[in-house]
Design a protein around this motif. Structure first.
Motif, short mmCIF file in Angstrom:
data_model
loop_
_atom_site.label_atom_id
_atom_site.label_comp_id
_atom_site.label_asym_id
_atom_site.label_seq_id
_atom_site.Cartn_x
_atom_site.Cartn_y
_atom_site.Cartn_z
N PRO A 1 0.83 -1.21 0.00
CA PRO A 1 0.00 0.00 0.00
C PRO A 1 0.87 1.26 0.00
CG PRO A 1 -0.71 -1.56 1.69
CD PRO A 1 0.58 -2.07 1.16
N THR A 2 0.33 2.32 -0.54
CA THR A 2 1.10 3.57 -0.64
C THR A 2 1.63 4.03 0.71
OG1 THR A 2 -0.22 4.26 -2.55
CG2 THR A 2 0.97 5.99 -1.36
N ALA A 3 0.83 3.87 1.76
CA ALA A 3 1.25 4.34 3.08
C ALA A 3 2.47 3.60 3.61
CB ALA A 3 0.10 4.19 4.08
N LEU B 1 7.35 6.74 -2.07
CA LEU B 1 6.22 7.43 -2.66
C LEU B 1 5.79 8.60 -1.77
CD1 LEU B 1 4.00 4.42 -3.83
CD2 LEU B 1 5.61 5.77 -5.18
N PRO B 2 5.20 9.65 -2.35
CA PRO B 2 4.70 10.77 -1.53
C PRO B 2 3.67 10.28 -0.53
CG PRO B 2 4.69 11.34 -3.87
CD PRO B 2 4.98 9.87 -3.79
N GLN B 3 3.71 10.85 0.66
CA GLN B 3 2.83 10.42 1.74
C GLN B 3 1.85 11.53 2.11
OE1 GLN B 3 2.84 7.24 3.02
NE2 GLN B 3 4.30 6.88 1.37
N GLU C 1 7.27 4.77 11.33
CA GLU C 1 8.30 3.76 11.46
C GLU C 1 8.01 2.54 10.58
OE1 GLU C 1 7.42 5.53 14.33
OE2 GLU C 1 9.31 6.59 14.10
N GLN C 2 6.72 2.19 10.46
CA GLN C 2 6.39 1.00 9.69
C GLN C 2 6.75 1.16 8.21
OE1 GLN C 2 2.28 0.13 10.56
NE2 GLN C 2 2.78 -0.99 12.41
N ARG C 3 6.46 2.31 7.62
CA ARG C 3 6.78 2.46 6.20
C ARG C 3 8.29 2.56 6.00
NH1 ARG C 3 7.62 7.66 3.86
NH2 ARG C 3 7.43 9.36 5.34
#
Length: 666
Positions: A419-421, A426-428, A443-445
């Protein structure tokens, strides 16, 4: 057998917390008057005379305050339900939707309106350990302990306010990495525990729940901002004592598996990897024995009871599968879980408050981020890691380069499906400083990016050095270096949180070693060499702040500083000017750097260098764990290939004589 169980329970004069069929089959009873196990088996649910089903106990208040937001708030709140008398006591807030969540066997089932005990005094400086809790007199009389908590077990408990602080640290900084608890249930149990009088605890609270509380407090202390570890050791010993008292080896249960997962985090962070691996194997076998490996998908079930326990069981099972895969290379390149013998479905993409006892819930698409999204997404990474272990074992210890390239593609495909998040490239929709209630996503991404780059380095580092001379492996050299720099840049974005984790520290150390190898073996351009030096210095700067508490970080700092100095010394010693048509400077190859004495020189330098304090100098010798790590970093199948290609003595910059497979830290 059933009659004997009843008679024994009556003679013991203690309460029975399981129905007779569950006790005879040694399975967990949900403590309803007609329990779920008996319903599913379509058998009569009978209770002994001293049995205590849920309906026999005082019901908890039916009305709980509504939380101010959709997610739970771990901060103390003075708001209490209408049936709770006015009191200055503080409770940890929980969502009203799960306040009456299903409780696990022997969990906290008291009336939350009982008066709050006064804060406990600080634990004594020297506590007599009750381990191993083998009551010789009772066992000689043929009576086993009931497993309920004792005064000796609770002696290490801090005061309520201090415990709340440590619990908040655990929730904010630790829980996101493996997600082993169903937090609303645990917080409900936690509040009830502190509301009990001491005598009530000894009648109601099982020591395995107390073990889980102690390891949560231990992790809160470990990941706090102080540098003292005496308190951690007190909580760790209390956790071990509580586990032993619960007879956890003979009575596997969900709470024990949760405790072991948390205990593994602490042991790995303290560089006690052998103990962590042993406990992981134990937890996996426990999970299989209590059925966590065969939990069907919730969509195929119609029974609303036990939904929290089933969903938590799925989460714990896949957490163990992932840890088993990631640590397989430190366990003889063998994983313990045979997925062809398991049928547990993946857990739902829902937030904690969505999982309610007695009601259905529906998994959201992965594009909607919840507290479970990260943990679902990383399962696919773990499955590819298992394929890597399989590729190693096809012709142990070799893996074909074609297999490595195929796995490289599969890792990148898993990453692209995230997923993007969870994609740091990728932009957040949020800034690092203002992630709000989903702060864990930051932290997860970042961790997902770290996972990808670490796996790429892990795949290709065995071929990295060959890429300097053989065009077939130039890709391996390039991607190892690209991933090393990218990983360091990711960790730098949240160093205060990520650098507390042993696994991140090892990844940082690995990146620093790969860049150090390029510094010794790579190009001669001064701009490139400055980039290499800056990369190694960045790795050192990430490790140094935590090196006072982390053996992994301390070892990494010493080795990287020594490598930085050594590489410059070797370059200076071997530098000679050769007049070329272009007037450029040429460096003579570092032939002597390929001998085994290279490592010995490094560690002698480390032991006597100014970068090591006098106290460290006395204890730091050529560290076999560091030697094994350094030696195995660029090995996997390279040892045999080097011999076949006659290249064992041409690895400019790294020891070619140390060929054995050492532990490969993940």
């Amino acid at each position: 057998m059933e009659g004997a169980a009843v008679a024994e329970s009556s003679r013991a004069g203690r309460k029975a917390y399981s129905c007779i069929p569950c006790r005879s089959r040694k399975v967990k009873c949900d403590r309803h008057q007609v329990c779920g196990q008996c319903k599913r088996k379509a058998i009569a649910c009978e209770w002994p005379p001293n049995g205590v089903p849920i309906e026999s106990e005082v019901d908890a208040p039916a009305d709980y305050p509504s939380p101010s937001s959709a997610s739970f708030d771990p901060r103390p709140s003075s708001v209490a339900g209408p049936s709770v008398p006015a009191s200055p006591a503080q409770v940890v807030d929980i969502p009203h939707t799960v306040a009456l969540a299903e409780q696990f066997d022997h969990s906290i089932l008291n009336d939350a309106s009982e008066p709050m005990p006064s804060p406990n005094p600080a634990p004594p400086t020297s506590r007599r350990r009750a381990y191993p809790f083998a009551d010789v007199r009772r066992r000689a009389a043929g009576r086993a302990a009931d497993g309920m908590v004792t005064d000796a077990l609770m002696a290490a408990l801090p005061g309520r306010a201090h415990a709340d602080m440590l619990l908040r640290i655990y929730i904010e900084r630790v829980e996101w990495i493996h997600h082993p608890l169903h937090l609303p249930t645990f917080l409900s149990q936690y509040n009830k525990f502190w509301a009990m009088e001491t005598d009530r605890r000894k009648q109601t609270v099982h020591s395995r729940w107390l073990a889980m509380l102690f390891i949560v407090l231990c992790l809160g202390a470990h990941f706090g901002d102080h540098e003292e570890d005496a308190e951690e050791e007190v909580f760790l010993e209390a956790c071990e004592d509580s586990l032993s008292h619960s007879d956890f080896l003979n009575l596997p249960c969900t709470e024990t598996i949760q405790t072991i997962i948390c205990l593994n985090l602490y042991l790995n962070n303290k560089d006690r990897t052998s103990a962590a691996r042993s406990l992981l194997g134990l937890a996996i076998k426990m999970a299989v024995s209590i059925g966590l490996s065969r939990i069907p998908d919730e969509s195929s079930l119609t029974d609303g009871s036990g939904v929290i326990e089933r969903e938590l069981g799925r989460r714990l099972w896949w957490s163990l599968v992932s840890q088993d895969a990631y640590t397989a290379s430190t366990s003889g390149f063998t994983y313990l879980v045979n997925l062809s013998h398991a049928s547990t479905g993946r857990f739902a993409n829902v937030d904690e408050e969505d999982i309610r006892g007695g009601s259905a819930y529906h998994s959201r698409p992965l594009t909607e981020t919840t507290a479970a999204t990260f943990h679902i997404a990383k399962i696919d990474f773990a499955l590819v890691v298992r394929n890597f272990i399989d590729a190693i074992n096809v012709n142990f210890p070799n893996a074909r380069y074609e297999d490595i390239m195929e796995l490289d593609l599969r890792f990148r495909q898993v990453y692209e499906r995230l997923p993007t998040a969870l994609r740091p490239d990728l932009p957040q929709p949020f800034e690092l400083s203002s992630a709000g209630s989903q702060r864990y996503l930051v932290e997860q991404r970042i961790f997902m990016g770290i996972t990808l780059h670490n796996r790429i380095m892990r795949l290709h580092r065995a071929y990295m050095l060959q890429g300097y001379d053989d065009p077939r492996f130039e890709y391996s050299t390039k991607v190892c270096l690209d991933s090393a720099y990218a990983l360091l840049d990711l960790v730098r974005q949240s160093r205060q949180t990520l650098c507390r984790w042993w696994v991140v520290l090892v990844h940082v150390w690995t990146s620093g070693l790969i860049i150090s190898g390029d510094l010794v073996r790579g190009g001669q351009d001064e701009m490139k060499r400055q980039k290499q030096r800056d990369g190694v210095k960045l790795a050192i700067s990430l490790l140094e702040p935590i090196s006072r508490n982390s053996p992994v970080a301390l070892r990494g700092v010493k080795v990287l500083k020594a490598l930085l100095v050594k590489s410059e010394t070797l370059k200076s010693r071997k530098r000679k000017r050769v007049e070329m048509d272009t007037g450029a400077t040429q460096l003579e190859p570092l032939q002597d750097a390929s001998s085994t004495s290279f490592l010995d020189d490094i560690f002698r330098d480390v032991a006597s260098s100014d970068t090591v304090s006098p106290a460290d100098t006395n204890t730091f010798a050529p560290d076999q764990q560091s030697i094994d790590f350094f030696n195995s970093l660029f090995e996997m199948n390279f040892g045999q290939m080097a011999v076949e290609n006659g290249a064992a003595d041409t690895l400019s910059g790294f020891p070619a004589g140390l060929q054995g497979l050492g532990p490969l830290y993940e």
